[in-house]
Structure formats: C-alpha cells, structure tokens
Design an enzyme around this catalytic site. Structure first.
Site, short mmCIF file in Angstrom:
data_model
loop_
_atom_site.label_atom_id
_atom_site.label_comp_id
_atom_site.label_asym_id
_atom_site.label_seq_id
_atom_site.Cartn_x
_atom_site.Cartn_y
_atom_site.Cartn_z
N CYS A 1 -7.72 -2.23 -5.35
CA CYS A 1 -7.92 -1.23 -4.16
C CYS A 1 -8.95 -0.12 -4.27
CB CYS A 1 -6.51 -0.54 -4.06
SG CYS A 1 -5.31 -1.60 -3.13
N ARG B 1 -8.21 -5.27 9.35
CA ARG B 1 -7.90 -4.12 8.70
C ARG B 1 -8.90 -2.89 9.29
NH1 ARG B 1 -4.25 -4.16 3.40
NH2 ARG B 1 -2.67 -6.00 3.98
N CYS C 1 3.19 3.00 -5.83
CA CYS C 1 2.88 1.61 -5.34
C CYS C 1 3.62 0.43 -6.49
CB CYS C 1 1.41 1.34 -5.65
SG CYS C 1 0.85 -0.21 -5.52
N LYS D 1 -11.23 -7.87 5.98
CA LYS D 1 -11.80 -6.65 5.91
C LYS D 1 -13.26 -6.48 6.21
CE LYS D 1 -8.77 -4.97 2.11
NZ LYS D 1 -8.74 -4.46 0.91
N CYS E 1 -3.46 -1.94 -10.76
CA CYS E 1 -3.38 -3.49 -11.07
C CYS E 1 -4.30 -4.46 -10.60
CB CYS E 1 -2.15 -3.94 -10.00
SG CYS E 1 -2.70 -3.97 -8.31
N CYS F 1 -7.22 4.15 -7.24
CA CYS F 1 -6.13 3.88 -6.32
C CYS F 1 -4.99 4.75 -6.83
CB CYS F 1 -5.89 2.40 -6.50
SG CYS F 1 -5.10 1.89 -7.81
N ARG G 1 -0.04 4.10 6.88
CA ARG G 1 -1.44 4.11 6.78
C ARG G 1 -1.98 4.41 8.13
NH1 ARG G 1 -3.36 -0.63 3.44
NH2 ARG G 1 -2.78 0.58 1.72
N LYS H 1 -5.10 -10.77 4.60
CA LYS H 1 -5.57 -9.64 5.06
C LYS H 1 -7.12 -9.92 5.27
CE LYS H 1 -5.91 -7.72 0.36
NZ LYS H 1 -5.49 -6.48 -0.35
#
Length: 570
Positions: free
Chosen positions: A478, A145, A435, A211, A474, A429, A76, A209
């Site tokens: 995302c 991120r 994934c 954001k 899932c 996603c 990424r 994470k």
C-alpha cells in the site's frame, strides 16, 4: 485461457450470488448480538468502501476476557484526484470526531480514511459523506478504485483539466448497482435485482482491484508505473493534447510465492484526450474478460499483461476500440515527490503541508487537526491530498493568504523543509494495530527509524539529500515500497525485508538486499552503504542509482526478475 475455462475462486461465486453486492449486509448491520458482520458480507462490504477490522493491540486481552475482538470499521472516502472542498474537509473532520478515532488518514491514493467506526454508526457516517457530494462506493473491492492525478501546485494551469479527466473516468467506471443506495442512503429497493445490469463489470465485477492514475510530467508523484492503467499527460503550449498509455503496473506480492511480484506498467501507446474514457473502459473490460479468476494472488492486471504479452494486449484493445493507439510521444520525469511551502500558480497561492505518514491528528505538542479545521473554516479554495500523504491548501487568494499564514504560524504547522530529505520523502501504510494483513509495524514505527537514520546522514554530511524511503507492514504494497530507493516490507513483529535500488523518479523496481532483519541490523547495514554513498557517489547521483552502479543490487525493470537472488541477501 478465458475465464469460462477456469476453475473459479470461491469469491467469484460469492459475487455471483450477491445480488449485485447486496448480500446480507443490511441484515448484518441490524444484528444487535455482535459488533461484526459475517465473513461473506465483509468481502462484499469492500465494494461499499469499508473494511471490518479489530484492534490487534488488545485482541489477546479481550480473548482472555472471553470477549469478541474490538471490531470497528475502516471507511475509505473516494475523492478523484484528491480534491476536496473546505466544507467536505470539515465534514470528514466532524465524522472522525463523532464516530471515528479522532484522526483522518490521507492515503497514498489521495483518499480519506476514517478508522474506528462502530457498526452501529457505519450507515449514518456513509450517509453523511454522500450528503457532502462524496462517496465510499468503489473505494475498495474488485472494481476501479479512486482515480489519482497530479496535484502539484506549480502545474496549476493544467491541473484543472487533468483533475476533470480523473473525475470523468471515475464517474464513468463507478459501479451502477442500486445496492449502495438501498443499504446506506435509504433509496427505494429494486424489487427484482435480476433486472439490474453492470454494463462494464458484469455480475462478478473484476477478478481483483484495478487502479488508474494520471501523471503530468515532469512530476511522477502518482507513481504512474505502479498503476494497472496509467495516463501520462502530453502537454504542449501549456495545454493537455493527449495521453501516453501505460498498462500492467502493481505493487503487491506474497512472501514466499515467486509467482507473485511487483511490476512496472508498460508503455502501450498514445491516445487523444477525447478518447481517454473509451480507452479506460476497454482496458477494464479486457481485464474483466481475461484476468485470472481462479487464483486471486495472480489476478491483478499485471499478470494478465505478462501472461498474454503487450502485443496481444494492444491488438485486443484495438479490436475493442475500433482503432489502434498511436505511437507514444516523448515525455520526461525528474521527480516523484512534493514541493513544500508556498508556491504561486496562476493568480492563486498553494501551500503544501508536510503530514507525517498522512495521519491528521492532534497531539499535545502539535494541534494539526485543530489548525486545519480553522483553516477550512475561512478557506475559499480547495484541499488537495497528495500521493505522498501530504496536503495542499490550494487556490488561496492573496487576501486569504495572510489569514491562513497567521493560523499556520499560531499552530506551528510545518512545510517540512526543516526535516531531512529522507523524512520529506517517506511514506508508510497504516499497518498495526488495525490492518488485519499487517505482519509488522509501519506508520507507528517508521518515524522513529528515520530519527536514527537521520543521525547517520548527519554524520556523513548528507542530511539534505533527497532519498525516497517507504515502509509497508506486509507485501501488499500500500505504500508503494517496491519503487523506493530504500524500502521495508514487514515479515514479523520487528522484522523486515530490506530492499534497495528503486529510482528517484519511480521508473525502476528495487530488489531484496537483506531478509528478515531487525532494527540493529537495518542500521548497521544502511550505515555502511550510506557512508559509501557519501564518499563515492558521482555528481548529482541519486541513492538508488548509486547502489545499482556499485552492485549492491541489480537494476530491475521487469517484476519477473524481482525475486532474482542478489549477492546482498542473507
């Protein structure tokens, strides 16, 4: 309870022992026996911007052949605000051809993703990315991120300032460890990593994470209420004067665990623009010190805010800043989608290109990647990745506009205006086959499902109605599904939970309407509701507002009510 009193999750010890994210990544890259790296190093590798994956389409076949899985790496590339130069675009394109799977994924966080990179090529790929003034550090992992910001071309007069703030916040919150430069860029190794310091994150970084995004009303295209920390630009006389601050948003949850849920960020106040970096830093340190390090499923900032309360947060933030946030200022959102085609902003032109699910690739019928390569070769402006997985060819001069339009015409590039309002507002996603978390298809399936839903919309005479639809393989979220008017979250191959009732402007959560259903039931269920919407809606009523008003689902503004049963669940 502070982190010192918690029983720590094992990954916290891993981070503690990692020597500021070094682990044994370098040694693992040089191991010729396997195309993989160790489990511990895969966790640390995320901080460096990469996930180890394998092709699940052929996993079973390789197992039968007694071969290890077809390991490869997703990489990424963090570009704050999604802005890249034509030279950077060409570099990413070349890397995808040389080392990747010949595609580029434009993510919902305005970053590039490259897929299919073998271990042996990972270092050279990352090194090249850095040579082009980009980076992969902190694109994943328990850190801040890629910082998002509004890219919409009609707001070009304020875009540059907002983009500058996104870049400054990103740079300031970037990890300071020398590990990244040692492993990937051949910089001199620090003899004793104990002398290193992470002044913001500390040795164990964040619990999960984090954001950050900056929105510019009236556009909420970054879905500011999905961010751990959101800044809403307050614009007066076409100038940014400051930002409203929202905290504690997040999309992920876990099937069957009602202690996990998506959440909307809460409005905490207003700060002057010169204070925005300081506010960002102090908010991050609050999560560092009070986030849940014992249970990663409850470790995001949204749970910290819900556990301690907004008033506690505002007081703690004021203590760390030395001043309190001011009262929030008025603002208004009216959409969160993209504006397609040519738009003039200031003295430059901007072309927003529809890119289905953000996948840039060539097919026999549609040479999208080749066309963009030719455009990048003559373009003197920039490219902007949108939060909706589309692409803006931005800052085009009047002289270049004609030449770029010729390439658009030759290759039949589409601004998406001829697509249905549903397709234009779709996000998916990656999911299968790469994934490892995916339970069901997403990117490869949503287009065909929309084909069938479009037939229903045509029958009802509402093909052009703008409806936000999103799919995730899932519940990690995302594709930001919990904010969509219609959403699907994968449960098993071919099976999805159907959610309804998010708002068109992204300020309301949806709610579960049908559980674990396949395509036939999806179509039958939505056909009935779409028919009702076409015949019973009020003037200018959006689909999400309609299903709430008619009682299909409740209006959900607090994620702690996300799992509350609705009469539609079967």
């Amino acid at each position: 309870m502070s982190n010192k009193e918690q029983k720590l999750d094992p990954i916290e010890q891993l981070k503690e022992d990692s020597r500021f994210l070094r682990g044994t990544i370098k040694e693992g890259l040089n191991d010729p026996i396997t195309a993989a790296i160790s489990d511990d190093d895969t966790k640390l590798l995320k901080f460096h911007g990469s996930y180890q994956q394998d092709d699940r389409d052929i996993r079973e076949e390789r197992r039968k052949q007694k071969l290890e899985p077809a390991y490869a790496f997703m990489l990424r590339v963090a570009i704050p605000g999604g802005v890249a130069t034509p030279k950077q675009w060409l570099s990413v394109d070349q890397l995808s051809q040389k080392y990747g799977d010949h595609t580029i994924k434009l993510t919902t966080r305005q970053a590039f993703q490259l897929h299919g990179i073998l271990k042996w090529n990972l270092k050279e790929t990352i090194k090249t990315i850095n040579e082009e003034a980009m980076t992969t550090i902190a694109a994943c992992g328990d850190v801040n991120r890629n910082v998002m910001c509004n890219p919409n071309p009609y707001q070009s007069d304020v875009h540059q300032e907002i983009q500058d703030w996104a870049q400054k916040i990103s740079d300031y919150l970037s990890p300071k460890t020398g590990a990244y430069h040692e492993i990937w860029l051949d910089r001199e190794k620090i003899v004793d990593s104990k002398v290193e310091d992470e002044p913001i994150y500390g040795k164990t970084y964040l619990p999960r994470k984090f954001k950050i995004g900056i929105a510019a009303p009236p556009s909420n295209d970054i879905d500011v209420f999905s961010q751990d920390l959101g800044f809403i630009a307050i614009i007066e006389n076409n100038e940014v004067i400051g930002f409203n601050v929202v905290v504690g948003g997040g999309m992920g949850s876990t099937h069957g665990n009602t202690n996990t849920y998506p959440q909307l960020a809460k409005l905490a106040g207003y700060c002057k623009k010169e204070d925005v970096i300081q506010v960002a830093e102090k908010v991050v340190t609050i999560q560092r010190d009070y986030g849940n390090r014992s249970d990663r499923k409850n470790a995001r900032f949204k749970y910290t805010i819900d556990r301690y309360g907004l008033d506690w947060f505002k007081e703690e933030l004021a203590n760390r800043l030395g001043f309190a946030l001011d009262d929030a200022k008025p603002y208004h959102f009216d959409h969160n989608g993209d504006r397609y085609g040519w738009i003039k902003g200031g003295n430059r032109w901007h072309f927003t290109l529809y890119v289905e699910n953000g996948r840039v690739k060539d097919t026999e019928e549609y040479k999208l990647m080749t066309a963009l390569r030719e455009i990048a070769s003559i373009h003197t402006g920039d490219f902007r990745l949108t939060p909706n997985q589309n692409l803006v060819i931005a800052n085009v001069t009047t002289q270049k506009k004609k030449k770029i339009q010729e390439i658009i015409d030759i290759y039949g590039l589409t601004d998406g205006k001829h697509y249905s309002g549903l397709r234009r507002n779709s996000i998916a996603c990656v999911a299968l086959p790469t994934c490892g978390l995916a339970m069901a298809e997403s990117e490869r399936y949503l287009p065909s499902l929309i084909d069938k839903l479009d037939e229903i919309l045509i029958q009802e005479g509402i093909r052009e109605e703008e409806i936000v639809i999103r799919m995730s393989g899932c519940p990690n979220g995302c594709a930001r599904p919990a904010l969509a008017e219609i959403a699907f979250i994968g449960k098993a191959p071919g099976k999805y939970n159907l959610y309804l009732g998010g708002s068109f402007i992204g300020d309301r959560l949806n709610q579960l309407y049908r559980e674990n259903i396949g395509e036939d039931e999806i179509l039958a269920t939505l056909q009935e509701i779409i028919h009702a919407y076409a015949n019973e809606r009020e003037a200018n009523e959006k689909f999400g507002d309609f299903v709430v008003r008619k009682g299909y689902v409740d209006a959900v503004y607090d994620g702690r009510n996300f799992h509350r049963e609705t009469k539609g669940v079967l």
